[in-house]
Design an enzyme around this catalytic site. Structure first.
Site, short mmCIF file in Angstrom:
data_model
loop_
_atom_site.label_atom_id
_atom_site.label_comp_id
_atom_site.label_asym_id
_atom_site.label_seq_id
_atom_site.Cartn_x
_atom_site.Cartn_y
_atom_site.Cartn_z
N SER A 1 0.85 -1.19 0.00
CA SER A 1 0.00 0.00 0.00
C SER A 1 0.89 1.24 0.00
O SER A 1 2.12 1.13 -0.03
CB SER A 1 -0.92 -0.03 1.22
OG SER A 1 -0.14 -0.07 2.39
N LEU B 1 1.35 3.47 -2.33
CA LEU B 1 2.07 3.75 -3.58
C LEU B 1 1.56 5.02 -4.25
O LEU B 1 2.09 5.44 -5.26
CB LEU B 1 1.92 2.57 -4.55
CG LEU B 1 2.64 1.28 -4.18
CD1 LEU B 1 2.35 0.20 -5.22
CD2 LEU B 1 4.14 1.50 -4.06
N GLY B 2 0.51 5.58 -3.69
CA GLY B 2 -0.04 6.80 -4.29
C GLY B 2 -1.16 6.51 -5.27
O GLY B 2 -1.29 7.16 -6.31
N ASP C 1 -5.71 -9.24 -0.91
CA ASP C 1 -6.33 -9.14 0.41
C ASP C 1 -7.71 -9.80 0.36
O ASP C 1 -8.43 -9.64 -0.63
CB ASP C 1 -6.59 -7.68 0.80
CG ASP C 1 -5.32 -6.87 0.97
OD1 ASP C 1 -4.24 -7.48 0.99
OD2 ASP C 1 -5.43 -5.63 1.07
N CYS D 1 -10.76 25.59 14.04
CA CYS D 1 -11.67 24.75 14.84
C CYS D 1 -11.21 24.73 16.29
O CYS D 1 -11.39 25.70 17.00
CB CYS D 1 -11.80 23.37 14.21
SG CYS D 1 -13.36 22.58 14.59
N LEU D 2 -10.55 23.65 16.74
CA LEU D 2 -10.03 23.65 18.10
C LEU D 2 -9.10 24.85 18.29
O LEU D 2 -9.02 25.42 19.39
CB LEU D 2 -9.28 22.34 18.36
CG LEU D 2 -8.68 22.21 19.76
CD1 LEU D 2 -9.76 22.18 20.82
CD2 LEU D 2 -7.82 20.96 19.87
N GLU E 1 -15.17 20.06 26.94
CA GLU E 1 -14.56 18.87 26.36
C GLU E 1 -13.36 18.43 27.21
O GLU E 1 -13.07 17.25 27.33
CB GLU E 1 -14.10 19.17 24.92
CG GLU E 1 -13.46 17.96 24.22
CD GLU E 1 -13.04 18.24 22.78
OE1 GLU E 1 -13.15 19.40 22.32
OE2 GLU E 1 -12.59 17.29 22.11
N HIS F 1 -13.40 24.51 8.88
CA HIS F 1 -12.16 23.97 8.31
C HIS F 1 -11.96 24.49 6.89
O HIS F 1 -12.35 23.83 5.93
CB HIS F 1 -12.21 22.44 8.29
CG HIS F 1 -12.11 21.83 9.64
ND1 HIS F 1 -10.91 21.51 10.22
CD2 HIS F 1 -13.06 21.53 10.55
CE1 HIS F 1 -11.12 21.02 11.42
NE2 HIS F 1 -12.42 21.02 11.65
N GLU G 1 -9.42 24.52 5.12
CA GLU G 1 -8.45 23.74 4.33
C GLU G 1 -9.11 22.80 3.32
O GLU G 1 -8.52 22.46 2.31
CB GLU G 1 -7.51 22.96 5.25
CG GLU G 1 -8.12 21.83 6.07
CD GLU G 1 -8.66 22.28 7.43
OE1 GLU G 1 -9.00 23.47 7.56
OE2 GLU G 1 -8.76 21.44 8.34
N1 GLN Z 1 -12.83 19.08 19.64
C1 GLN Z 1 -13.46 20.26 19.18
C2 GLN Z 1 -14.95 20.08 18.97
O1 GLN Z 1 -15.43 18.99 18.82
C3 GLN Z 1 -12.82 20.74 17.91
C4 GLN Z 1 -12.97 19.80 16.76
C5 GLN Z 1 -12.07 20.10 15.61
O2 GLN Z 1 -11.08 20.80 15.78
N2 GLN Z 1 -12.34 19.52 14.47
O3 GLN Z 1 -15.67 21.06 18.92
#
Ligand code: GLN
Length: 557
Positions: free
Chosen positions: A13, A15-16, A151, A383-384, A407, A520, A522
Site C-alpha cells: 500500500s 504507492l499513491g 487481500d 476549529c479547536l 470537552e 475547516h 483547508e
Molecule cells: N474538539 C473540538 C470540537 O469537537 C474541535 C474539533 C475540531 O477541531 N475539528 O468542537
C-alpha cells in the site's frame, strides 16, 4: 452512457493510488470530459469519522457533510467536480444496506450471499456515485479500490468490478493496476517479479489490466517494461513508468507523456479534444521556483504523522504558491509546549493551531495562542485552534479565571466553549433554544454559511458571507460573548441559521493578524485558486518575517 475505469493496487500500500487516480481523472477532464472519482474502502467501519487519524490519516469532509477518506481531498484538488457523500463507501456501508433490506424482507426469502447480493449492492453504489440516471451523470467515473490485490477484504469489490465489465462490455470499462517495482541495491537491479505476481492474482479472478502504473524510485528502462509486458499480458505501451517526483502536481504530466489518457480514451472509444496541461505546467513551475519562503509552526498532537493534516498542509502550500513563497511547516508537539519552552515559537513567521479532539496537549495549544497574541505573531486557529484562542482570551483578558471547554474540563468554572446543551443562563438554568437543542452532542458537519461583520479582517478576506465546512461538536458559549467582546475580542462572523460564533479575531490596532475560525477552510483550497484565508495568513507571515528580521534560505529571483 457512463464509462468506468477501475484503479487497483498491488504489492504494497501507500504507492499513491489516490494521486494516480486523481491524475488520470484530471487528464480526462482536460480533454473536455465530465469526470468523477469514487473511492471504495474495504474496511467494515461505516465511515472513517470515528477512526484514529493515527491509523487512517485525515478525515475529509464534503460540502454535504460526509466524513470520508482523505483521498477525496486529492480528488477535489485535482478535478473540478465536487465530491459528495456518494463518492466514498465502505464494506461496512454495503453490508449495512444489504442487512437492512434483508430485515425488511426485500430478498423474498432467498439466501442472501456475497455473490450476488453484496456484489450487486456494490455495483449499485458505484453507479450511484457516478450519478447514473440523473442529470449529474458523468462521462467517466474513475473508481479507486482501496487495499491491495490479494487481500481477502477487497475481493468482493474486485468481483463487483469484474461483473460490471462483463455486463457493460470491454469498451465501457477499463482496468488500471498500480504496482511496485523495487530497486534492489545489493543486486543493482529493478525487480519485476512482484509485479508479475500481483497481475497473476488479478488475472486469477478474471481481471486483465489494460494499463500498469509501475511505481519505482527511478524511471523503468524499456527492456524491463518489455519484460513486464511479456509476463503480464499487458501491451508494452500500457506498461507505464511512475517514478518518484518532487511534487504530486507533476504526476499528470508524467502519465500523459507516456500516453495513459490516450490509451484509456482509445479503449473506451471516447473521441475527445487533446489534453491541455498548461495549467499543470504553470503550477509545477511556481512550486519549483519560489521567490522567498516562510516557516510556520503547527502546534498539534499528531506531530509525527503529517497525513492527519493532509488538506491543511496542501492549503498552506497553495497559499505559498500564490505568494511566490515556499511554505515550510514545522510541527511543534503541543504536549511538550509549556512556559519553559514556549519561547521557541519566536523563531517562526506565524503560528497555526489546527483542529483536534481530546484534552491531551491542549494547554500547550492555549499557550501557543497566548504567545502569538502577546508577541504580535500572525495566528490562525482552526476549529479547536479557535476554541483555544477564545479560552486563552477569556482567561487572560476577560478575567474569567479557569475558563475552559467542557470537552477538557466538564466542571470548568467558566464554560466558554461547551456543547449547546451545556450553555447556562445567569440563573444556572440550561438554555435550550428550539433551533439549537438538537445540535447538542452531535457533530456539526458540512457546509454552512455565516454573515461577516463589516470592517473586520474576516470581511476583508471573505466579503459579507462565508461558507465553509465544519466538523466539530463544541461551540463558543453565547453566554460569554458579551464579556469577551467587552474585553476586546471581535466576533467577526455568526452563522446565519443557528447564530453560532464562526470567526473571532483581534482588532488591527492591537495585533497585525490574529484569527480563529470554527470551520475547516483547508477542505476547500485548490492549487488553482488557493484559498483567500490561507493566502492572507501567509502574506501576514511574510510581513512578520520581514519585520522580525528572520533569515531566508531561498535566494530572491
Ligand atoms: N474538539 C473540538 C470540537 O469537537 C474541535 C474539533 C475540531 O477541531 N475539528 O468542537
Amino acid at each position: 452512457m457512463t464509462k468506468y475505469v477501475f484503479v487497483t493496487g498491488g504489492v504494497v500500500s501507500s504507492l499513491g493510488k489516490g494521486i494516480a487516480s486523481a491524475s488520470l481523472a484530471a487528464l480526462l477532464e482536460s480533454r473536455g470530459l465530465k469526470v468523477t472519482l469514487i473511492k471504495l474502502d474495504p474496511y467494515i467501519n461505516v465511515d472513517p469519522g470515528t477512526m484514529s487519524p493515527f491509523q487512517h490519516g485525515e478525515v475529509f469532509v464534503t460540502d454535504d457533510g460526509a466524513e470520508t477518506d482523505l483521498d477525496l481531498g486529492h480528488y477535489e484538488r485535482f478535478i473540478t467536480t465536487r465530491m459528495k457523500r456518494t463518492n466514498n463507501f465502505t464494506t461496512g456501508q454495503i453490508y449495512m444496506s444489504v442487512l437492512e433490506k434483508e430485515r425488511r424482507g426485500d430478498y423474498l426469502g432467498k439466501t442472501v450471499q456475497v455473490i450476488p447480493h453484496i456484489t450487486n449492492e456494490m455495483q449499485d453504489f458505484i453507479r450511484r456515485g457516478a450519478g447514473h440516471g440523473t442529470p449529474e451523470a458523468v462521462d467517466v467515473a474513475i473508481v479507486e479500490i482501496g487495499g491491495t490485490v490479494g487481500d481477502i477484504e477487497s475481493l468482493p469489490f474486485l468481483e463487483a468490478a469484474r461483473q460490471m465489465s462483463l455486463k457493460a462490455g470491454p469498451t465501457n470499462v477499463a482496468f488500471v493496476h498500480l504496482t511496485y517495482v523495487p530497486w534492489i541495491a545489493a543486486a543493482g537491479e529493478l525487480k519485476t517479479k512482484p509485479t508479475q505476481h500481483t497481475v497473476q492474482k488479478l488475472r486469477e479472478i478474471g481481471i486483465q489490466p489494460d494499463a500498469l502504473l509501475c511505481r519505482a524510485d527511478r524511471r523503468i528502462p524499456d527492456d524491463e517494461r518489455e519484460k513486464i509486458s511479456l509476463f503480464t499480458n499487458v501491451p508494452e505501451y500500457g506498461v507505464i513508468s511512475m517514478w518518484d517526483v518532487n511534487t504530486i502536481y507533476k504526476v499528470p504530466r508524467v502519465l500523459h507523456e507516456q500516453g495513459l489518457d490516450q490509451m484509456i480514451c482509445t479503449k473506451l472509444q471516447l473521441n475527445t479534444k487533446a489534453a491541455d496541461l498548461k495549467r499543470w505546467d504553470t503550477l509545477v513551475s511556481e512550486v519549483e521556483n519560489p521567490k522567498t519562503e516562510v516557516t510556520i509552526a503547527m502546534c498539534g498532537k499528531y506531530t509525527d504523522l503529517s497525513d492527519s493534516y493532509k488538506s491543511l498542509n496542501e492549503a498552506l502550500r497553495h497559499a505559498g504558491i500564490h505568494n511566490h513563497a515556499r511554505v515550510n511547516i514545522e510541527y511543534v508537539d503541543s504536549e511538550t509546549l509549556d512556559a519553559d519552552h514556549v519561547d521557541q515559537l519566536g523563531k517562526y513567521d506565524a503560528i497555526l493551531v489546527p483542529g483536534g479532539f481530546g484534552k491531551r496537549g491542549v494547554e500547550g495549544k492555549i499557550l501557543a495562542a497566548q504567545y502569538a497574541r502577546e508577541h504580535s505573531t500572525p495566528y490562525l486557529g482552526i476549529c479547536l485552534g479557535m476554541q483555544v484562542a477564545t479560552i486563552e482570551y477569556a482567561r487572560h483578558k476577560a478575567h474569567l479565571a479557569g475558563a475552559n471547554s467542557t470537552e477538557f474540563e466538564p466542571d470548568a468554572p467558566h464554560k466558554v466553549i461547551a456543547l449547546i446543551d451545556e450553555w447556562q443562563d445567569a440563573d444556572g438554568s440550561i438554555q435550550k433554544r428550539d433551533e439549537k437543542s438538537d445540535l447538542g452532542g452531535t457533530m456539526r458537519l458540512g457546509a454552512q454559511s455565516s454573515d461577516v461583520k463589516p470592517g473586520t479582517l474576516a470581511h476583508e478576506i471573505y466579503g459579507p458571507v462565508v461558507t465553509e465546512r465544519h466538523r466539530h461538536r463544541y461551540e463558543a458559549n453565547e453566554q460569554y460573548l458579551d464579556a469577551l467582546q467587552e474585553a476586546g475580542l471581535v466576533i467577526s462572523a455568526i452563522t446565519q441559521r443557528e447564530k453560532l460564533t464562526e470567526i473571532v479575531e483581534l482588532p488591527r490596532e492591537v495585533h497585525p493578524w490574529f484569527m480563529g475560525v470554527q470551520f475547516h477552510p483547508e477542505f476547500k483550497s485548490t492549487p488553482w485558486d488557493g484559498h483567500p484565508l490561507f493566502i492572507a495568513f501567509i502574506k501576514a507571515a511574510l510581513e512578520h518575517k520581514a519585520k522580525a528580521g528572520h533569515a531566508t534560505s531561498v535566494k530572491a529571483a
